[in-house]
Write a protein that holds these residues in place. Sequence first.
Motif, PDB file in Angstrom:
ATOM      1  N   VAL A  76     -17.144 -49.072  60.557  1.00 24.49           N
ATOM      2  CA  VAL A  76     -18.075 -47.952  60.738  1.00 24.49           C
ATOM      3  C   VAL A  76     -17.618 -47.067  61.889  1.00 24.49           C
ATOM      4  O   VAL A  76     -17.627 -45.827  61.790  1.00 24.49           O
ATOM      5  CB  VAL A  76     -19.507 -48.479  60.984  1.00 24.49           C
ATOM      6  N   SER A  77     -17.201 -47.715  63.010  1.00 22.70           N
ATOM      7  CA  SER A  77     -16.737 -46.940  64.167  1.00 22.70           C
ATOM      8  C   SER A  77     -15.492 -46.136  63.805  1.00 22.70           C
ATOM      9  O   SER A  77     -15.380 -44.951  64.162  1.00 22.70           O
ATOM     10  CB  SER A  77     -16.430 -47.884  65.335  1.00 22.70           C
ATOM     11  N   ARG A  79     -18.700 -53.337  61.640  1.00 19.28           N
ATOM     12  CA  ARG A  79     -18.965 -52.426  62.760  1.00 19.28           C
ATOM     13  C   ARG A  79     -17.701 -51.661  63.146  1.00 19.28           C
ATOM     14  O   ARG A  79     -17.756 -50.455  63.430  1.00 19.28           O
ATOM     15  CB  ARG A  79     -19.498 -53.224  63.951  1.00 19.28           C
ATOM     16  N   ALA A  97     -19.354 -59.016  59.792  1.00 15.59           N
ATOM     17  CA  ALA A  97     -20.238 -58.064  60.477  1.00 15.59           C
ATOM     18  C   ALA A  97     -19.460 -57.285  61.530  1.00 15.59           C
ATOM     19  O   ALA A  97     -19.600 -56.051  61.653  1.00 15.59           O
ATOM     20  CB  ALA A  97     -21.413 -58.806  61.115  1.00 15.59           C
ATOM     21  N   ASN A  98     -18.611 -58.012  62.307  1.00 12.81           N
ATOM     22  CA  ASN A  98     -17.803 -57.328  63.324  1.00 12.81           C
ATOM     23  C   ASN A  98     -16.833 -56.349  62.673  1.00 12.81           C
ATOM     24  O   ASN A  98     -16.655 -55.216  63.157  1.00 12.81           O
ATOM     25  CB  ASN A  98     -17.025 -58.355  64.159  1.00 12.81           C
TER      26      ASN A  98
END
Length: 267
Positions: free
Chosen positions: A163-164, A160, A156-157
């Motif tokens: 995505v960033s 993220r 999940a990290n």
Amino acid sequence: MKIVKLDARLSNFPVQTCTRFDLSPENYTVEVQAMSAEKLPFILPAVFTIGPRADDRESLLKYAKFISAHDKQSNHVNELVQGIIEGETRVLAASMTMEEVFKGTKEFKQTVFKKVQLELNQFGLLIYNANVKQLVDVPGHEYFSYLGQKTQMEAANQARVDVSEAKMKGEIGSKLREGQTRQNAAKIDAETKVISLQRAGESDKEGIKVRTEVKVFENKREAEVAEANSELAKKKGAWTKAAQVAEVEAAKAVALREAELQGEVET
């Protein structure tokens, strides 16, 4: 169902004996309780499809000698197969850390199959198929659960972060494309202006050339007209002089004629 008949090869005796047995494989369900190198226990649930090796006579002889006397689902056969699977799995697990087992689950399972098959070869047995389920924690030792949660959190990290990064790359790419668009537009404008100036200069040159040619033509025409006027004036002067001479000559002729006539009258 395939039945195999093996001769006892007692050709010197009038009566020979034979053993008949079924070659169809059977399913054996096991739940191996193993322990990793850190002494962390776990359960390996699996279903093995095992039967006699039908394509090898030597293996069939081994099977006939050691196993055929027992029913496939008998405690003897079940304990034999289960003992081999549990023993090889435990030995292999004891040489690996829990993280190695967890991260290399596929390789761990394949290694278990190979080691189990090596032991089954001495009994003429073959693993036709093997399905191993997800490794299970022993109650009170939820290591795989924690590793799964850790992996999910890391995933999940990482998602993220991805995505960033993707968003940042998208914004940078957008700015770059916008800058490139502006640069290309400015370049096109500059090239257009240069072409316009070149064409304007060529047009001015052409205009100057045309005006020069027109002026030369006009000057030439004026020179020709001046020359024609001069020639005409000369001719007019010559004509006037000739007329004057003719007039004088005519007057002289008239006077002479009158003198002649007067002389005749006087005569």
